[in-house]
Structures are given as structure tokens and as C-alpha cells.
Design a protein around this motif. Structure first.
Motif, PDB file in Angstrom:
ATOM      1  N   UNK A   9       6.568  -5.607  -3.298  1.00 54.99           N
ATOM      2  CA  UNK A   9       5.454  -6.490  -3.641  1.00 54.99           C
ATOM      3  C   UNK A   9       5.168  -7.584  -2.626  1.00 54.99           C
ATOM      4  N   UNK A  10       5.838  -7.545  -1.465  1.00 55.38           N
ATOM      5  CA  UNK A  10       5.579  -8.576  -0.461  1.00 55.38           C
ATOM      6  C   UNK A  10       4.113  -8.570  -0.057  1.00 55.38           C
ATOM      7  N   UNK A  11       3.526  -9.745  -0.050  1.00 58.10           N
ATOM      8  CA  UNK A  11       2.135  -9.859   0.369  1.00 58.10           C
ATOM      9  C   UNK A  11       2.093 -10.008   1.884  1.00 58.10           C
ATOM     10  N   UNK A  12       1.290  -9.174   2.546  1.00 66.14           N
ATOM     11  CA  UNK A  12       1.139  -9.220   4.001  1.00 66.14           C
ATOM     12  C   UNK A  12      -0.140  -9.962   4.321  1.00 66.14           C
ATOM     13  N   UNK A  13      -0.050 -10.970   5.157  1.00 67.37           N
ATOM     14  CA  UNK A  13      -1.252 -11.643   5.649  1.00 67.37           C
ATOM     15  C   UNK A  13      -1.243 -11.410   7.151  1.00 67.37           C
ATOM     16  N   UNK A  14      -2.131 -10.516   7.593  1.00 66.41           N
ATOM     17  CA  UNK A  14      -2.029  -9.952   8.942  1.00 66.41           C
ATOM     18  C   UNK A  14      -3.242 -10.323   9.782  1.00 66.41           C
ATOM     19  N   UNK A  15      -3.014 -10.801  10.989  1.00 63.61           N
ATOM     20  CA  UNK A  15      -4.114 -10.976  11.934  1.00 63.61           C
ATOM     21  C   UNK A  15      -4.108 -12.324  12.617  1.00 63.61           C
ATOM     22  N   UNK A 171       8.351 -13.187  -0.463  1.00 61.73           N
ATOM     23  CA  UNK A 171       7.170 -13.321  -1.319  1.00 61.73           C
ATOM     24  C   UNK A 171       5.926 -12.982  -0.490  1.00 61.73           C
ATOM     25  N   UNK A 246       2.464  -3.905  13.073  1.00 59.81           N
ATOM     26  CA  UNK A 246       2.245  -3.213  11.805  1.00 59.81           C
ATOM     27  C   UNK A 246       3.265  -2.073  11.644  1.00 59.81           C
ATOM     28  N   UNK A 249       6.638  -3.091  10.388  1.00 67.06           N
ATOM     29  CA  UNK A 249       6.647  -3.337   8.946  1.00 67.06           C
ATOM     30  C   UNK A 249       6.694  -2.016   8.186  1.00 67.06           C
TER      31      UNK A 249
ATOM     32  N   UNK B   1      -8.289  -3.729  15.393  1.00 72.91           N
ATOM     33  CA  UNK B   1      -7.814  -3.847  14.008  1.00 72.91           C
ATOM     34  C   UNK B   1      -8.299  -5.168  13.401  1.00 72.91           C
ATOM     35  N   UNK B   2      -8.846  -5.071  12.199  1.00 73.28           N
ATOM     36  CA  UNK B   2      -9.316  -6.256  11.491  1.00 73.28           C
ATOM     37  C   UNK B   2      -8.150  -7.051  10.910  1.00 73.28           C
ATOM     38  N   UNK B   3      -8.330  -8.351  10.769  1.00 73.72           N
ATOM     39  CA  UNK B   3      -7.392  -9.113   9.932  1.00 73.72           C
ATOM     40  C   UNK B   3      -7.415  -8.534   8.515  1.00 73.72           C
ATOM     41  N   UNK B   4      -6.274  -8.553   7.846  1.00 77.92           N
ATOM     42  CA  UNK B   4      -6.272  -8.055   6.460  1.00 77.92           C
ATOM     43  C   UNK B   4      -5.139  -8.683   5.661  1.00 77.92           C
ATOM     44  N   UNK B   5      -5.284  -8.588   4.352  1.00 79.21           N
ATOM     45  CA  UNK B   5      -4.230  -8.970   3.416  1.00 79.21           C
ATOM     46  C   UNK B   5      -3.890  -7.734   2.605  1.00 79.21           C
ATOM     47  N   UNK B   6      -2.618  -7.491   2.423  1.00 76.18           N
ATOM     48  CA  UNK B   6      -2.204  -6.312   1.641  1.00 76.18           C
ATOM     49  C   UNK B   6      -1.059  -6.670   0.711  1.00 76.18           C
ATOM     50  N   UNK B   7      -1.206  -6.280  -0.523  1.00 76.52           N
ATOM     51  CA  UNK B   7      -0.093  -6.435  -1.474  1.00 76.52           C
ATOM     52  C   UNK B   7      -0.246  -5.373  -2.550  1.00 76.52           C
ATOM     53  N   UNK B   8       0.831  -4.681  -2.836  1.00 73.04           N
ATOM     54  CA  UNK B   8       0.819  -3.690  -3.913  1.00 73.04           C
ATOM     55  C   UNK B   8       2.207  -3.654  -4.527  1.00 73.04           C
ATOM     56  N   UNK B   9       2.350  -4.325  -5.631  1.00 71.73           N
ATOM     57  CA  UNK B   9       3.681  -4.466  -6.240  1.00 71.73           C
ATOM     58  C   UNK B   9       3.987  -3.473  -7.339  1.00 71.73           C
ATOM     59  N   UNK B 212      -2.221   3.442  14.148  1.00 68.69           N
ATOM     60  CA  UNK B 212      -1.171   3.737  13.162  1.00 68.69           C
ATOM     61  C   UNK B 212      -1.781   4.240  11.862  1.00 68.69           C
TER      62      UNK B 212
END
Lengths: 388, 388
Positions: A9-15, A171, A246, A249, B1-9, B212
Motif C-alpha cells: 500500500x505504499x503511496x508513490x509520488x513520482x516525478x 507509508x 521506477x 521500485x 514519463x509524466x509525473x504520477x502518484x500511485x497507490x493500490x493497497x 518500463x
């Protein structure tokens, strides 16, 4: 495919510029953190100042604990535990690479444990509450930014041991590829070897019928190879840095191991190596993994031939799969060499004088390492000799 | 690659007999659930009895709401909302395929919304608390078992619309491939088209430097093709069922879209089709997607050539990339045909009489569909004509 349970469930904030969000992201959970980092590099690059400003703007109080070294030490972990206890801190912000994150997780695991934290690395299960951890990643390598594990070195005896628990998954993790522009080439390449090894530890399995995760592993390795070679030419290639970050990860978030029996013998052997010699983990892996492969490939030549074909585009010689399998191992060594990594112990000036010691330490706290083939002291010693 | 947020718990519990854990897994969250399902199939297969037994053993009270149909209706969602309100239920157990799960998510979103739930499908954002949802998946297709979205049909006007929010992701999803052994071939194949389409909606992007996720998409599509063809020969092949079930989840858990601009025009056009004609969503997609591809491929011939080469092993004709691109589209149609799916509207006895109506409805509540190329009524009409 094996039955399995998976949750991450770790939230990735990428960029780009995402590190500027750290204060507001933390604010959802806490008003005070242990700000844990390594040495001067985050001060030199300006990241330290950005983090402090973001924390202050969000009204987050913090206590600093710098000083994490590669192969992070249990002594600093113990110090961090004391600070958290004394200051009633329940959240750790790790700013750095895998060593800083692992050190943070170990502190998070130790604060509410009624005993010495090293116990948790020798088999005592984590049943108590852990502090929360969040990260700003600066070195793509360990995958610790979303993983549940931590690896710590005990200076007394130079033991390097791991533990893990789902509640140690960060987190959130902030991943800005620009923060990796200043990584020296060798460190970049060591990180690449580490993530590549994380995939191979999952890829080389005796579990059959794992088509999808095979493909995901192969695809991730291909993307790593392509972009590692791009970084060879231009370390400030944002897109290549982003792909590598990426990939690091994905390599270790657990998804590539779904339904598989994983191995981890090469990692365990490498831990003995870097426990004694304090070499970079990734460099240890680029030495140990090819040796492990040469020692074990006959156990499943088809899988090694598939690796050669699908990851390194080597044609399969149907009449001599062993030739294809060996060509894949050579291609991996060539790739490591091309990005500036050692592939033999002699390349980092290590001789055979501690091989038996390392082989014996490998099984000091476990019956055997690995699953593809069970590795005991005798096998470990042969693998290390193949790596000379 | 775009900035993004990812979370899936979402927690995945995957493998044989895992449905027997449902009661004890729920116990961690609640003592009472809405048990939501479709028709008689879970009674015929014995799954209903297993679930009831597990709930009783764990001391979980439940209220039943059967009756979910393919293309699930807002009228049943409204009924579920009433039941949850009346019985103070805060957790929904969905046992079935995407339709049951989507209906459950819509109920979960509607219970604490002060208005008609359909508003949430017309643009009203979900700012209130949602109930929790868990699933036992019986049809690998929609990916709703870990996704944040839900698609519901409003009988008045036959509008099919979607909404979503991270808090609608299921808490856990139980996935036992054996539960899919009894799926008829056509339904299995429709599910395969749906998951394949979920990947292609992400794959066909104008965003560059997404190596990727390209590889992850391609690998997942390859694994789907291999195992779909295996199921053609033996629908009780556990390993093939497991690969397809896992692929359906990976296809839509969001990870394949990290850093990409996604498209979704084909899905939106298909929603108009199955909104009016009530055909299976997957069959609609196997008709619409190839037509969409023929309409848009010139926008990025390189990407379509890469698709042909890496997914369908078609040699790249460097001197005529268009030929390669078109061969990839043909290969996709052949694949759909081989697993028994329609690829033309005429194959499901649909003529051109409602094309303009569908094209206009597509943009009734939005400016345009799609991102690869923006699709308005005129373009949608052309695509549907290509599909005749």
C-alpha cells in the motif's frame, strides 16, 4: 503457480519537484518526525534545505539523525531508537538511499520492542507496533522505498542480517529522478546491479507455470539494460534516470515474485562479503550472482536458456541449450562490465583468505541459503571460489 | 514519463481454496456485511454454500442482495443503498465478476451520499465516506477486484457511465482460479478481451519514454495470449486459469499506467454499444478496439509497429512500418477470432441504425473521449462504421 498473498500500500509520488510535497504529505500523519539521513550529499545538492523548508512550512517539528553509512550499522539504529523514545517520535522520514531507509525501518521496528533491536534480525518475530516510515529516495537500488524488509550490519562480528514485516513498508515514498543526477557513475551502476539482482532472485525459481511474472521480470530487466546503457553516455538523461528509478521500485515491490518460490542465496552470500569487506552491496552482487549462476544453471537449463533469449536476445540453440544458458551468463557479465562493475573478487582486490569464514557465517543463523538449490557452507565456498 | 502518484493497497489472496478464508478475513473489519451477488451460478457451483459457511463460522451476520446482471443497473444499486442504510451495514462482500463488484462499489459510494447515487456517475465528486468492499472474484475480466473504478448502467436512457475514487479499491480480493473452471468459453474469452483492452488503453499513448511500462504491458499481453490459447484446448487447465486471473488483475491495478497518458476511447465507445444493445462488454471491445486502431494508427505508426513486433512477434519491416503496424492489428483480430470472439458489429447482428445515436451519446456528458486522438461524435461514428 504457488498460492500467495500480496499487498503493498505504499503511496508513490513520482516525478520532478515532488520532494517539495514532503511537509504537506507528512502533515496527514504527524507533527513531529525523526529526520534520518546519511552525510553531506543531501546538503551539497540542496535537498536538505528543501526538506527543512517544506517541513517548517507544514509546521512539522523534527529531530535530526545524520550519519547513516552504506551497510548501515546497528549502533546508529540503537541511537535512533533512543532519540525516538526520548522525544516521543512516532514517524521517521528517511532521506537517502536504501541504507538510510533500512536504518529508518530498523529504528521503526525497535522503538516499541522490549529488548535489543538486533534480536529482530536473529529471528525474533515483529509482533509489536512499529513507527511509521516515509522516504525521499535519492539512490535507485535497494527497492526499500516500498519493500517490507531491512538489512542491518552488526559491527560486532560483522554480521549483516535482514528482517521484515508488512508494517515496515513506507507509508509513502517520494521519487524524483532529478535527485539522482548527481550520483557518481559507480554508485549508479551498483544500484542497477542491486535491482537487477532483486529480479533474478525471483526469476530463477523451480516453480513452473509462472508465465506472467516471468514476462514481467524479463521486461523489467530489458528496460533496465537499455536505460543503464543510456546513462553510461549521459548521466543527466532524465528519462533514463526515471526508468531506472521506477525499475528499482518495481524490482522489489513484491509484484514480480507473486506465485513464485524466490531464491535469495546470492544476496545472502553477498551479505557475508560486504559484512566483512564493506564493499558496495551492488558490486558484491555483480561478483557473486554470475558465480552463483555458473554453479546452479544445470539444475534448470531451460530457465537459464529462456533468460538468455528473452533478456539478452540470444538465439536459442535448440540442439545445445547449455550453450545458450552459458551465453546468457556471459551476456550478464558483459553488461555489468560495460556499466563499470566488477565481476570477480580479484577486481576488488579480494583473495581467497576469508572464503571459508564467509561460507561458515552464511549458515551461522540459518540451515541453508537459497531455494533454487540449497546452499550450505560447502556450496557457498565453491561459489565464492568461482568468483575469484 | 509524466509525473504520477500511485497507490493500490488491496490485499490479494490468491490460489486454491482461498475462498474458505473469507469469514476470518472479514472479521478483522466488521461483524455484518451486505452479501452481494448475481444469479444462480454461485449456488450451482457450491460457492454460495462455502461463503455462507465461512461467514457463519466467523460469526459474520449478513444480508443478501442477489440479482446483479451484466452491465449492472443503477436501480439495484439504489436498492442496495437502502438495505445498507436500514441495516446499518458498513461493509459489502461482492461475490462474482466485475458487474457484482462494480455494483458493490456503487452501493459503497452511495450510502453516505446525500442525493441520488447516479449524480456520482455524472461528475459529482466523491468527497464523503464510502463503505468498505471486499471481493471473491469468479470472472477474470474487469480488474475491478483491485481497481478504484466502477461502471454502472442507467436504464433510463441506457447510459453507461463510470466513476471512481481510491477509497473504492477493495480492502481485499480473494482469487481462486478454480472458481473460473465452470465459466463458459465465450464468457472466458470476453473477459480476456476486456483485460487485453485495459492494457491497450494504457499502451497506446503519445507519452514518450515509457520503456518500463511498455515492457510490462507487452509482457502481460504476451502471457494473456499464450494462456488464452491454452484455455481454448483445456478450460480446466489450472495454470492457464491462474495466469489469466492474475493478468486480469495486473492489467487494471494501475501499475501498467504509471507515468503514461491513458486513452480509454475504445472503452467509452463500447459503453455506448453495450448500453444500447446489452452485449457483453468484452465482445463489444473485441469489435470496437480493432476499429479504433485502424482509425488512429497513423498518429503514431512507430508505436503500432512496436506493438506488432513485441506482442505478436511480427518482424518489423523497417522500410514499411505501416505494413508492420497493420499486421499487428490483423494479428489482434485473429487472436480474438481464435478464442471465439466477434470482431465486427455484423458478427453480433448489429447494423448501422444506431451509430449516430451512439456517437452523440458518447459526448453527451463529456467534451471528447480518448487522448491518443480526441474522439468526438464525428470520429466515433467513423470508428463504428469501420466496425460494421
Amino acid at each position: 503457480m504457488k498460492n500467495f498473498t500480496y499487498q503493498n500500500g505504499t503511496k508513490i509520488i513520482f516525478g520532478k519537484d515532488t520532494e517539495l510535497q514532503v511537509g504537506s504529505l507528512l502533515k496527514e500523519y504527524t507533527n513531529k518526525v525523526l529526520f534520518h539521513y546519511g552525510g553531506g550529499s543531501i546538503k551539497k545538492t540542496g535537498l536538505y534545505d528543501k526538506v527543512v523548508r517544506s517541513l517548517r512550512e507544514a509546521g512539522i517539528d523534527f529531530v535530526e539523525l545524520p550519519g547513516v553509512k552504506p551497510n548501515p550499522r546497528v549502533s546508529l539504529v540503537r541511537k535512533g531508537i533512543e532519540i525516538c523514545r526520548k522525544n516521543n517520535i512516532d514517524f521517521i522520514l528517511a532521506v537517502g538511499g536504501g541504507s538510510v531507509i533500512d536504518s529508518s525501518k530498523a529504528i521503526a521496528a525497535g522503538v516499541n520492542y522490549n529488548g535489543d533491536v538486533w534480536d529482530l534480525f536473529l529471528g525474533t518475530p515483529i509482533k509489536h507496533n512499529c513507527l511509521k516510515v516515509a522516504t525521499i529516495l535519492t539512490i535507485p537500488a535497494a527497492g526499500s522505498e516500498t519493500s517490507s524488509g531491512t538489512v542491518i550490519t552488526n559491527e560486532e562480528g560483522l554480521y549483516k542480517r535482514s528482517t521484515g514485516h508488512p508494517k515496515l513498508r513506507p507509508i509513502f515514498s517520494i521519487m524524483n529522478p532529478e535527485l539522482t543526477f548527481t550520483l557518481p557513475k559507480y554508485q549508479t551502476s551498483c544500484g542497477i546491479a542491486d535491482m537487477f539482482a532483486h529480479i533474478m532472485e525471483r526469476y530463477f525459481t523451480n516453480e513452473a507455470n509462472v508465465d506472467l511474472t516471468d514476462r514481467l521480470c524479463e521486461g523489467t530487466m530489458k528496460a533496465i539494460i537499455e536505460n543503464a546503457l543510456r546513462l553510461n553516455n549521459n548521466p543527466k538523461d532524465y528519462n533514463a534516470r526515471a526508468e531506472i528509478m521506477l525499475a528499482g521500485m518495481v524490482a522489489h515491490n513484491g509484484s514480480l515474485g507473486m506465485g513464485r518460490i524466490e531464491d535469495w542465496a546470492s544476496h545472502d552470500i553477498e551479505h557475508e562479503l560486504s559484512g566483512i569487506y564493506d564493499i558496495a552491496h551492488g558490486a558484491g552482487l555483480s561478483i557473486v550472482f554470475p558465480a552463483w549462476m555458473k554453479f546452479v544453471y544445470k539444475r534448470n537449463i531451460n530457465r537459464f536458456a529462456q533468460f538468455a533469449n528473452r533478456v539478452f536476445n540470444i538465439d536459442i540453440n535448440i540442439n545445445n541449450l547449455e550453450e545458450t544458458a552459458l551465453a546468457g551468463i556471459t551476456a550478464l557479465e558483459n553488461f555489468f562490465t560495460e556499466i563499470g562493475l566488477p565481476t570477480r573478487l580479484s577486481h576488488v582486490n579480494i583473495d581467497d583468505s576469508h572464503i571459508e569464514e564467509m561460507a561458515n557465517k552464511l549458515v551461522a543463523h540459518r540451515e541453508h541459503a537459497g531455494n533454487f538449490i540449497e546452499i550450505r557452507a560447502n556450496e557457498a565456498s565453491q561459489i565464492l571460489k568461482l568468483a575469484l
